[in-house]
Every structure is written in structure tokens, then in C-alpha cells.
Write a protein that holds these residues in place. Structure first.
Motif, mmCIF file in Angstrom:
data_model
loop_
_atom_site.group_PDB
_atom_site.id
_atom_site.type_symbol
_atom_site.label_atom_id
_atom_site.label_comp_id
_atom_site.label_asym_id
_atom_site.label_seq_id
_atom_site.Cartn_x
_atom_site.Cartn_y
_atom_site.Cartn_z
ATOM 1 N N UNK A 1 -10.298 -7.170 24.130
ATOM 2 C CA UNK A 1 -9.583 -5.924 24.200
ATOM 3 C C UNK A 1 -10.494 -4.793 23.717
ATOM 4 N N UNK A 2 -10.235 -3.623 24.205
ATOM 5 C CA UNK A 2 -11.019 -2.459 23.821
ATOM 6 C C UNK A 2 -10.316 -1.646 22.749
ATOM 7 N N UNK A 3 -11.006 -0.629 22.271
ATOM 8 C CA UNK A 3 -10.432 0.231 21.221
ATOM 9 C C UNK A 3 -9.140 0.907 21.653
ATOM 10 N N UNK A 4 -8.993 1.166 22.935
ATOM 11 C CA UNK A 4 -7.787 1.844 23.413
ATOM 12 C C UNK A 4 -6.543 0.973 23.294
ATOM 13 N N UNK A 5 -6.707 -0.352 23.255
ATOM 14 C CA UNK A 5 -5.538 -1.222 23.144
ATOM 15 C C UNK A 5 -5.113 -1.441 21.698
ATOM 16 N N UNK A 6 -5.974 -1.112 20.751
ATOM 17 C CA UNK A 6 -5.647 -1.250 19.333
ATOM 18 C C UNK A 6 -4.984 0.037 18.860
ATOM 19 N N UNK A 7 -3.786 -0.095 18.304
ATOM 20 C CA UNK A 7 -3.020 1.080 17.909
ATOM 21 C C UNK A 7 -3.122 1.407 16.433
ATOM 22 N N UNK A 8 -3.456 0.417 15.597
ATOM 23 C CA UNK A 8 -3.555 0.637 14.157
ATOM 24 C C UNK A 8 -4.374 -0.487 13.540
ATOM 25 N N UNK A 9 -4.813 -0.270 12.303
ATOM 26 C CA UNK A 9 -5.586 -1.252 11.554
ATOM 27 C C UNK A 9 -4.721 -1.747 10.399
ATOM 28 N N UNK A 10 -4.594 -3.065 10.243
ATOM 29 C CA UNK A 10 -3.867 -3.613 9.107
ATOM 30 C C UNK A 10 -4.861 -4.090 8.054
ATOM 31 N N UNK A 11 -4.457 -3.977 6.809
ATOM 32 C CA UNK A 11 -5.346 -4.383 5.724
ATOM 33 C C UNK A 11 -4.552 -4.661 4.462
ATOM 34 N N UNK A 12 -5.225 -5.304 3.514
ATOM 35 C CA UNK A 12 -4.694 -5.549 2.173
ATOM 36 C C UNK A 12 -5.632 -4.874 1.183
ATOM 37 N N UNK A 13 -5.090 -4.474 0.020
ATOM 38 C CA UNK A 13 -5.922 -3.894 -1.037
ATOM 39 C C UNK A 13 -5.264 -4.187 -2.374
ATOM 40 N N UNK A 14 -5.977 -4.934 -3.194
ATOM 41 C CA UNK A 14 -5.469 -5.264 -4.527
ATOM 42 C C UNK A 14 -6.361 -4.634 -5.574
ATOM 43 N N UNK A 15 -5.749 -4.129 -6.609
ATOM 44 C CA UNK A 15 -6.457 -3.477 -7.696
ATOM 45 C C UNK A 15 -5.514 -2.503 -8.371
ATOM 46 N N UNK A 16 -6.011 -1.844 -9.390
ATOM 47 C CA UNK A 16 -5.165 -0.939 -10.174
ATOM 48 C C UNK A 16 -5.692 0.486 -10.187
ATOM 49 N N UNK A 17 -6.551 0.828 -9.223
ATOM 50 C CA UNK A 17 -7.130 2.168 -9.184
ATOM 51 C C UNK A 17 -6.611 2.882 -7.942
ATOM 52 N N UNK B 1 -7.918 2.966 -3.884
ATOM 53 C CA UNK B 1 -7.056 2.510 -2.789
ATOM 54 C C UNK B 1 -6.961 3.566 -1.696
ATOM 55 N N UNK B 2 -6.762 4.810 -2.074
ATOM 56 C CA UNK B 2 -6.663 5.888 -1.087
ATOM 57 C C UNK B 2 -7.992 6.074 -0.355
ATOM 58 N N UNK B 3 -9.087 6.024 -1.069
ATOM 59 C CA UNK B 3 -10.402 6.161 -0.430
ATOM 60 C C UNK B 3 -10.650 5.015 0.546
ATOM 61 N N UNK B 4 -10.249 3.822 0.174
ATOM 62 C CA UNK B 4 -10.387 2.663 1.060
ATOM 63 C C UNK B 4 -9.617 2.897 2.365
ATOM 64 N N UNK B 5 -8.392 3.370 2.243
ATOM 65 C CA UNK B 5 -7.569 3.649 3.428
ATOM 66 C C UNK B 5 -8.205 4.751 4.279
ATOM 67 N N UNK B 6 -8.622 5.829 3.646
ATOM 68 C CA UNK B 6 -9.256 6.936 4.385
ATOM 69 C C UNK B 6 -10.519 6.468 5.106
ATOM 70 N N UNK B 7 -11.355 5.712 4.407
ATOM 71 C CA UNK B 7 -12.602 5.223 5.004
ATOM 72 C C UNK B 7 -12.331 4.301 6.181
ATOM 73 N N UNK B 8 -11.365 3.415 6.032
ATOM 74 C CA UNK B 8 -11.027 2.486 7.114
ATOM 75 C C UNK B 8 -10.504 3.241 8.333
ATOM 76 N N UNK B 9 -9.637 4.207 8.104
ATOM 77 C CA UNK B 9 -9.107 5.011 9.201
ATOM 78 C C UNK B 9 -10.213 5.800 9.890
#
Length: 110
Positions: free
Chosen positions: A1-17, A21-29
């Protein structure tokens, strides 16, 4: 499949900072040009007061992100039978129908 068929990225993030967490989400997006579904996150090994403080800092930050970056999120902790060390991170422990202090905080009831 190509990038056009992917609608979102799923992920997990564990930690207490929350900032990490927000930077991880922003970077991934930004990396994939797609919104993120943070399908599991928590500060599960910390004492309850620290987990509540983490939620109180992080949840408004996640809510403030545009939906093009953060589309959905869900707190997650394993069932205590799977790992008793995570029992304090549950929002509602089985078989109870009552929210924990953490669950009340997550839903904005504290």
C-alpha cells in the motif's frame, strides 16, 4: 500500500514526561504527514499522585494539538493479573464498576 492509503499512525508511549510525549507525537506526525492515534500511553510505574500530575499536565497539551497532528488518544494499563505492578495505573479495576482516582481525573471529575 502507498502513503495515500494510510490515514493515520498508531503508536504507544510510556513514561512520565508530558513534554517528551507531546514531542514524540509531533515528530511522528511530521515524519509521516499523518495524524497520530496514541492508542496506549501512561505513567504506569509511578505512584498515583505522580500519574495524576502527569495526566493533568499532558491531557490539555494533547487536546490543544490540532487534529491533523493528534486525532485520538487512550490511557492504557495492563490488567493487574497480567502485572500487579501496574494495578495503580488502571482507570477502573475489575470487577468494580467504580472509577479509581486516576480514572476520575482522566475523565475530568476531580
Amino acid at each position: 500500500c502507498g502513503r495515500d492509503t494510510i490515514q493515520f499512525i498508531t503508536t504507544h508511549k510510556y513514561g512520565c514526561n508530558a513534554t517528551d510525549t507531546v514531542e514524540y507525537v509531533r515528530d511522528l506526525s511530521a515524519r509521516y504527514g499523518k495524524p497520530v492515534w496514541l492508542t496506549e500511553f501512561s505513567c504506569q510505574w509511578a505512584p498515583v499522585p505522580k500519574q495524576i500530575a502527569y495526566q493533568q499536565e499532558l491531557l490539555p497539551m494533547l487536546d490543544a494539538l490540532p487534529s491533523s497532528v493528534m486525532e485520538r488518544y487512550a490511557w492504557f494499563a495492563a490488567h493487574p493479573g497480567a502485572d500487579a505492578g501496574r494495578a495503580d495505573a488502571l482507570l477502573m479495576p475489575p470487577p468494580s464498576a467504580e472509577l479509581t482516582r486516576l480514572g476520575q481525573n482522566y475523565l475530568g471529575r476531580t
